[in-house]
Design an enzyme around this catalytic site. Structure first.
Site, mmCIF file in Angstrom:
data_model
loop_
_atom_site.group_PDB
_atom_site.id
_atom_site.type_symbol
_atom_site.label_atom_id
_atom_site.label_comp_id
_atom_site.label_asym_id
_atom_site.label_seq_id
_atom_site.Cartn_x
_atom_site.Cartn_y
_atom_site.Cartn_z
ATOM 1 N N CYS A 97 1.971 1.577 11.756
ATOM 2 C CA CYS A 97 3.090 2.227 10.849
ATOM 3 C C CYS A 97 3.690 3.640 11.544
ATOM 4 O O CYS A 97 4.593 4.143 11.998
ATOM 5 C CB CYS A 97 2.391 2.643 9.385
ATOM 6 S SG CYS A 97 2.211 1.335 8.499
ATOM 7 N N GLY A 104 1.055 -1.223 0.048
ATOM 8 C CA GLY A 104 0.098 -0.047 0.202
ATOM 9 C C GLY A 104 0.871 1.296 0.162
ATOM 10 O O GLY A 104 0.413 2.437 -0.735
ATOM 11 N N THR A 105 1.995 1.327 0.613
ATOM 12 C CA THR A 105 2.899 2.609 0.714
ATOM 13 C C THR A 105 3.314 2.837 -0.584
ATOM 14 O O THR A 105 3.384 4.092 -1.021
ATOM 15 C CB THR A 105 4.006 1.953 1.826
ATOM 16 O OG1 THR A 105 3.372 2.099 2.973
ATOM 17 C CG2 THR A 105 5.079 3.095 1.698
#
Length: 387
Positions: free
Chosen positions: A331, A74-75
């Site tokens: 995160c 996703g990052t």
């Protein structure tokens, strides 16, 4: 340990059996999918099947106007969406990027970096109580708006944002603006209709849906590609239609496709069960604990604030009892700063320090949640409170 209860599914999820089997099959077909020989074609077929599974799981299977770009997660998908759009054109004006104050760091950090370099003007919409100010959005969108990025579900509060109405406003005012949603916490967890969302770009991550870590995707509208509104941020061999160079992670991609198909088939039951479990857990909590519940929320995320007991202290207490939760985004929790998401939601600095995130799955049991509620009751009786 007598009890081990995993309630941190928003941080990551265990691999499902279908994903494990897909990995085993992909390992046997070890050829490079870019190779022109028969073995390479077999590897490419596995990737193509995973693309089809992802689009089907998103409700976009019949939409030929969508392309799947596989990433490392996703990052990378969020970084590609932001930097790839802003780098695509030589703008004769200062491009405006609109987002919210509660986005994931993988979205906000590239925006901050572009702003720091003077390449964009960034506007962050407030999200107090888990709601987007659509009136402010309507006043903000203009001819300079190049990108609007709003996440579908917040990873800390579970807030289900009204992205559809937001993107309707954007497209009505400026049809050239690119719309992007970080759907990492929404994909196969909620009933978000991606077909009607008017999202040009959609980010997803494998390890949130029972696939491995290290694989994700950016789903891109073909209209964006035709207009050359997205360029790669990684250059090399030109894989993934030239938008993500690097030999594809075939086992990870196959596992992502298999996990997507598996979770699509049980999405309705997942929503029904996690909704029931959340209601049960909230009703079982001891008095003194506040639930930070947005008006509209995803069923699998529960944010609770303890009465003047630091979340880090409570987290270690629960971990000592075999209960695994989070003090916020996995995160963000590695940093030393307070959660900007919880502050934006409306919590005081003290309450931010005292907030836990419980994230469940459809395999969570009522017994697990009752045990957790009882452990929290003990925590209220025994843990030191801040002044």
């Amino acid at each position: 340990m007598e009890h081990e209860i995993y309630l941190d599914n928003s941080a990551t999820t265990p691999l499902c059996d279908d994903a494990k089997l897909a990995i085993q099959k992909a390992i046997e077909i070890y050829a490079n999918p870019s190779s022109m020989h028969a073995a390479g074609h077999e590897a490419q077929k596995l990737i193509d099947a995973s693309r089809a599974n992802l689009l089907s799981a998103l409700g976009l299977g019949a939409d030929r106007n969508r392309k799947v770009i596989f990433t490392s997660g996703g990052t990378e998908a969020n970084n590609l969406a932001v930097t790839g759009v802003i780098s695509a054109k030589n703008f004769k004006f200062l491009p405006q990027v609109i987002t919210t104050d509660s986005e994931h760091p993988s979205l906000l950090e590239p925006i901050h970096e572009l702003e720091r370099k003077g390449l964009i003007e960034a506007v962050k919409l407030p999200t107090k109580n888990g709601e987007i100010d659509l009136d402010l959005l309507e006043k903000t969108v203009c001819s300079r708006t190049v990108l609007v990025s709003i996440m579908s579900v917040n990873n800390e509060t579970g807030a289900l944002y009204n992205v559809k109405d937001a993107f309707d406003i954007v497209k009505r005012i400026n049809t050239n603006a690119v719309t992007h949603t970080d759907a990492v916490q929404a994909f196969l967890k909620t009933s978000v209709n991606f077909r009607t969302l008017k999202a040009d770009l959609i980010s997803i991550s494998g390890h949130k849906i029972n696939a491995p870590k290290g694989v994700g995707a950016l789903i891109v509208s073909s209209d964006i590609l035709k207009a050359k509104k997205l360029v790669p941020i990684m250059l090399g061999g030109g894989q993934e239609g030239g938008l993500r160079s690097g030999t594809e992670n075939v086992p990870g991609i196959c596992a992502l496709g298999a996990a997507a198909k598996y979770n699509k088939e049980k999405l309705s039951s997942f929503i029904e069960k996690t909704t029931e479990l959340t209601e049960f857990f909230v009703s079982s909590l001891p008095s003194g604990i506040r639930v930070n519940a947005p008006l509209k929320k995803a069923p699998h995320i529960i944010s609770i604030t303890l009465p003047r007991i630091k979340s880090e202290t409570a987290l270690h207490f629960l971990s000592g009892n075999g209960i695994y939760v989070s003090s916020g985004s996995a995160c963000a929790s590695n940093g030393k700063h307070k959660s900007y998401v919880l502050s934006a939601f409306g919590l005081s600095d003290t309450d931010v320090d005292c907030t836990l995130r419980i994230s469940i799955s459809d395999s969570t049991s009522k017994e697990d949640l009752l045990y957790t509620a009882n452990a929290l009751s003990k925590a209220l009786d025994t843990l030191v409170r801040i002044p």
